[in-house]
Design an enzyme around this catalytic site. Structure first.
Site, PDB file in Angstrom:
ATOM      1  CB  CYS A   2      -0.933   0.062   1.182  1.00 20.61           C
ATOM      2  SG  CYS A   2      -1.916  -1.400   1.437  1.00 20.61           S
ATOM      3  NE  ARG A  27       5.346   1.296  -0.601  1.00 21.61           N
ATOM      4  CZ  ARG A  27       6.544   1.190  -0.054  1.00 21.61           C
ATOM      5  NH1 ARG A  27       7.552   1.809  -0.599  1.00 21.61           N
ATOM      6  NH2 ARG A  27       6.732   0.488   1.029  1.00 21.61           N
ATOM      7  CD1 TRP A  74      -0.593  -5.811  -3.550  1.00 23.42           C
ATOM      8  CD2 TRP A  74      -0.656  -6.623  -1.484  1.00 23.42           C
ATOM      9  NE1 TRP A  74      -0.204  -7.122  -3.607  1.00 23.42           N
ATOM     10  CE2 TRP A  74      -0.236  -7.655  -2.350  1.00 23.42           C
ATOM     11  CE3 TRP A  74      -0.784  -6.918  -0.120  1.00 23.42           C
ATOM     12  CZ2 TRP A  74       0.066  -8.933  -1.906  1.00 23.42           C
ATOM     13  CZ3 TRP A  74      -0.474  -8.196   0.315  1.00 23.42           C
ATOM     14  CH2 TRP A  74      -0.055  -9.187  -0.584  1.00 23.42           C
ATOM     15  CG  ASN A 100       0.651   1.826   4.001  1.00 26.40           C
ATOM     16  OD1 ASN A 100      -0.416   1.897   3.411  1.00 26.40           O
ATOM     17  ND2 ASN A 100       1.781   2.331   3.521  1.00 26.40           N
ATOM     18  N   GLY A 101      -0.285  -1.565   6.789  1.00 24.20           N
ATOM     19  CA  GLY A 101       0.045  -2.504   7.866  1.00 24.20           C
ATOM     20  C   GLY A 101      -1.118  -3.448   8.117  1.00 24.20           C
ATOM     21  CD  GLU A 481      16.405 -12.578  -9.307  1.00 20.81           C
ATOM     22  OE1 GLU A 481      15.921 -13.154  -8.312  1.00 20.81           O
ATOM     23  OE2 GLU A 481      16.047 -11.449  -9.658  1.00 20.81           O
ATOM     24  CE  LYS A 485      13.026 -10.627 -11.019  1.00 16.19           C
ATOM     25  NZ  LYS A 485      13.691 -10.234  -9.816  1.00 16.19           N
ATOM     26  CD  GLU A 488       9.124 -10.833  -9.539  1.00  8.80           C
ATOM     27  OE1 GLU A 488       8.505 -10.518  -8.522  1.00  8.80           O
ATOM     28  OE2 GLU A 488      10.349 -10.659  -9.655  1.00  8.80           O
ATOM     29  CG  HIS A 504      18.330 -36.328  -7.621  1.00  5.95           C
ATOM     30  ND1 HIS A 504      18.743 -37.584  -7.236  1.00  5.95           N
ATOM     31  CD2 HIS A 504      19.446 -35.642  -7.952  1.00  5.95           C
ATOM     32  CE1 HIS A 504      20.071 -37.640  -7.314  1.00  5.95           C
ATOM     33  NE2 HIS A 504      20.512 -36.478  -7.746  1.00  5.95           N
ATOM     34  CE  LYS A 603      11.049  -2.526  -5.942  1.00 10.41           C
ATOM     35  NZ  LYS A 603      11.740  -3.587  -6.685  1.00 10.41           N
TER      36      LYS A 603
HETATM   37  O1  M6R Z   1      12.884  -5.103  -0.529  1.00  8.08           O
HETATM   38  P1  M6R Z   1      13.386  -6.517  -0.365  1.00  8.08           P
HETATM   39  O2  M6R Z   1      14.654  -6.744  -1.080  1.00  8.08           O
HETATM   40  O3  M6R Z   1      13.470  -6.929   1.071  1.00  8.08           O
HETATM   41  O4  M6R Z   1      12.273  -7.411  -1.038  1.00  8.08           O
HETATM   42  C1  M6R Z   1      12.343  -8.809  -1.005  1.00  8.08           C
HETATM   43  C2  M6R Z   1      11.369  -9.430  -1.972  1.00  8.08           C
HETATM   44  O5  M6R Z   1      10.062  -9.079  -1.632  1.00  8.08           O
HETATM   45  C3  M6R Z   1      11.643  -9.015  -3.423  1.00  8.08           C
HETATM   46  O6  M6R Z   1      12.944  -9.307  -3.810  1.00  8.08           O
HETATM   47  C4  M6R Z   1      10.651  -9.722  -4.365  1.00  8.08           C
HETATM   48  O7  M6R Z   1      10.904 -11.087  -4.396  1.00  8.08           O
HETATM   49  C5  M6R Z   1      10.718  -9.120  -5.773  1.00  8.08           C
HETATM   50  N1  M6R Z   1       9.400  -9.013  -6.321  1.00  8.08           N
HETATM   51  C6  M6R Z   1      11.535  -9.923  -6.710  1.00  8.08           C
HETATM   52  O8  M6R Z   1      11.581  -9.384  -7.989  1.00  8.08           O
END
Ligand code: M6R
Length: 608
Positions: A2, A27, A74, A100-101, A481, A485, A488, A504, A603
């Site tokens: 949020c 966010r 969010w 937020n929270g 990674e 990527k 997501e 395996h 984010k």
């Molecule tokens: O801000 P942070 O690095 O702590 O965030 C961690 C994850 O939430 C963040 O890397 C998330 O996996 C991303 N969407 C990856 O692209």
């Protein structure tokens, strides 16, 4: 998750609030809403969907007020609907609040409020707060907020206005970031500085348990029991251009292409001219402490966790230090063994990830030294750690982390070199390693020359339902990674595995419809990974290889090769991840996905 913006001052609030919240749309973006005090009433407007929907509702409305709050949501409690969107108002429609929270005891509080006759209209946890403020209100908003907060368990960043006190905005923080911007006869409240740097660079970071009362020309910070707190004004180093797209179609693409520069920025000022000494300002007075460390535990989430795995390999190979890498969310709920000389390395781009923050609090409670690798200066993790390294990568707006990942790897490398230095392990090799590190930004730049080819490959595989990513050694975390990527932002199912582990289980998935991305650079495991490629080929899988420049052999074995320059093993991930970032970006764009704001994601994950 949020986003919050609040404004009080000499200017009209609406345009400032809307411009600010648009910067925070990354966010959270399933609904949004604004409240202002105008013509003797609280005007509250909301919309489901992107902020552009709210802008339509606001057209011709709420133009006159000099005070207001705005929110982009969010969803955590309750679906993304009109009635669940913030701001929430009390029964009398006199108080408006954005949050937020997560309020953990909201069910109990809701029942209590309902018994006392309050009518709650949403399914959110947030709404209970505004009704508690209403029930405690006796002519002073700040007192009512204080009393209401004493009922609440959980995390909050709050901004609140009251119709009867139209010259006052109250904000409070506990576990969810909140920043006050100081202008000329105006104040801003925000959950992220990018929303307000267009207007001011002077900010105050609120700490947990603090409450602030703002008027157009005054700011008073206290704790929850009214004790005054004096706060330091800090200057934000980012500029407005850094939070705009600068001609790129998406933030993600801009951030991918920024990497040669962001990598240089991460290294800037961190070496002596002859490359013999790594200087890390945030660790300057910690040499004694760091020398005493004999084991590290890295805690992080998502992409930062992948960087952590690379850090583990580096610290083991180059420092001989035992390292474990933990998902922060698991670490915090176990009973982790923290001995006297254990160091926690917390990695987080945002510095606000709830699980990582909770993990470092748990580690500190057990007496550990916490070193943070963070991008956002002033973030909660940066402030709560004992020492650290900032990435200096500039704001990362795209939800998919790209430039932060490569700067995290550089920071871990710098940390490793620094530890070697202060513990007397440095040799001639170190100068050579620093030299190699300094070559990396231009090597990244050269990989962009392959973008046309990466696009062609993306077009061939964009309709795949599944893609496997395989790598060994330092490239195993890169495989993870690459898969993250892709899934997501394109919603294609993807898995990353250590290449040898494939036998395996995952190999059962391989047939002619399964593209497999191999990261097969010329490192210590090269010959092994060639055998793994053969195993996939034998089952009809289509192979896309990320290989070292000059490796003509591999092109005979696979469908497509993307070459990257050679470097030392520990730095290879910075190069090998670049084609994977671009591959996922192009596939997502070709599939019509919103790459900067993928569905269901935010984010910064500031809830558990
Ligand atoms: O801000 P942070 O690095 O702590 O965030 C961690 C994850 O939430 C963040 O890397 C998330 O996996 C991303 N969407 C990856 O692209």
């Amino acid at each position: 998750m949020c986003g919050i913006v609040g404004y009080i001052g000499k200017n009209k609030a609406k345009s400032i609030l809307v411009a600010g919240i648009k910067k925070l749309e990354y966010r959270g973006y399933d609904s949004s809403g604004l409240a202002v005090i105008e013509d003797g009433v609280i005007l509250c407007k909301k919309a489901v969907g992107r902020i552009s929907e709210l802008e339509k509702v606001l057209d011709g409305n709420c133009d006159e007020s000099n005070i207001g709050i705005i929110h982009t949501r969010w969803a955590t409690h309750g679906a993304p609907t009109y009635k669940n969107a913030h701001p929430h108002v009390d029964c009398a429609n006199k108080i408006a609040l954005v949050h937020n929270g997560i309020i953990e005891n909201y069910n109990y509080l809701k029942t209590k409020l309902q018994k006392n006759g309050h009518i709650l209209k949403s399914e959110t946890d947030t709404e209970v707060i505004v009704h508690f403020i209403e029930s405690y209100y006796e002519g002073n908003l700040e007192d009512a907020v204080r009393n209401a907060l004493k009922e609440i368990e959980g995390a909050y960043g709050l901004a609140i206005i009251h119709l009867d006190e139209p010259e006052k905005l109250v904000a409070a923080r506990h576990g969810s970031p909140l920043i006050i911007g100081i202008g000329n006869e105006e104040y801003f409240v925000t959950s992220d500085v990018s929303a307000i740097i267009e207007y001011t660079k002077n900010v105050v970071y609120l700490d947990d348990g603090e409450l602030v009362v703002l008027t157009k020309d005054s700011m008073k910070t206290t704790d929850i029991d009214s004790l005054p707190i004096s706060k330091r004004i800090e200057e934000i180093q980012w500029d407005v251009n850094q939070v705009q797209k600068s001609g790129y179609e998406h933030f993600m693409l801009k951030e991918i292409y920024e990497q040669p520069q962001t990598l240089r920025d991460t290294m800037l000022g961190r070496f002596t001219t002859d490359n013999s000494v790594v200087r890390l300002g945030g660790l300057q007075d910690k040499c004694e402490l760091l020398r005493s460390i004999n084991r590290s535990v890295i805690v992080a989430c998502g992409t930062s966790w992948h960087a952590g795995l690379i850090g583990e390999y580096m610290l083991e190979e180059l420092m001989g230090m035992p390292v474990e890498v933990e998902y922060a969310s698991e670490f915090r709920y176990r009973d982790p063994i923290i001995e006297k000389n254990t160091m926690i390395i917390a990695i987080s781009q945002s510095g606000e990830t709830a699980d990582t923050l909770a993990a470092i609090r748990e580690a500190k409670r057990k007496g550990a030294v916490v070193l943070a690798i963070c991008n956002v200066v002033g973030s909660s993790i940066a402030r709560e750690s004992d020492c650290g390294i900032f990435l200096h990568a500039g704001p990362e707006i795209g939800v998919a982390s790209t430039k932060a990942f490569t700067s995290q790897i550089v920071s871990l490398f710098l940390l490793t070199m620094h530890l070697r230095q202060i513990s007397g392990k440095a040799t001639d090799l170190d100068k050579e390693l620093v030299k190699k590190l300094k070559e990396v930004p231009s090597q990244v730049q050269s990989i962009f020359n392959n973008d046309k080819k990466i696009k062609e490959i993306s077009r061939i595989y964009k309709d795949s339902s599944n893609i496997l990513y395989l790598g060994r050694g330092y490239n195993y975390p890169v495989a993870l990674e690459g898969a993250l990527k892709l899934k997501e932002i394109s919603y294609i199912h993807a898995e990353g595995y250590p290449a040898a582990e494939m036998k395996h289980g995952p190999i059962a998935l391989v047939d002619k419809n399964m593209p497999v991305v191999f990261i097969a650079t010329k490192d210590a495991t090269y010959s092994k990974i060639l055998s793994n490629i053969e195993e996939i080929r034998a089952r009809g899988g289509k192979v896309i290889a990320i290989a070292s420049e000059g490796d003509s052999e591999i092109s005979k074995m696979v469908e497509h090769v993307l070459y990257i320059p050679e470097t030392v093993d520990a730095l290879t991930p910075i190069l090998s991840v670049i084609p994977l970032q671009l591959l996922s970006y192009h596939m997502a764009v070709m599939r019509g996905c919103d790459v900067d704001k993928p569905r269901n994601l935010a984010k910064s994950v500031t809830v558990e």
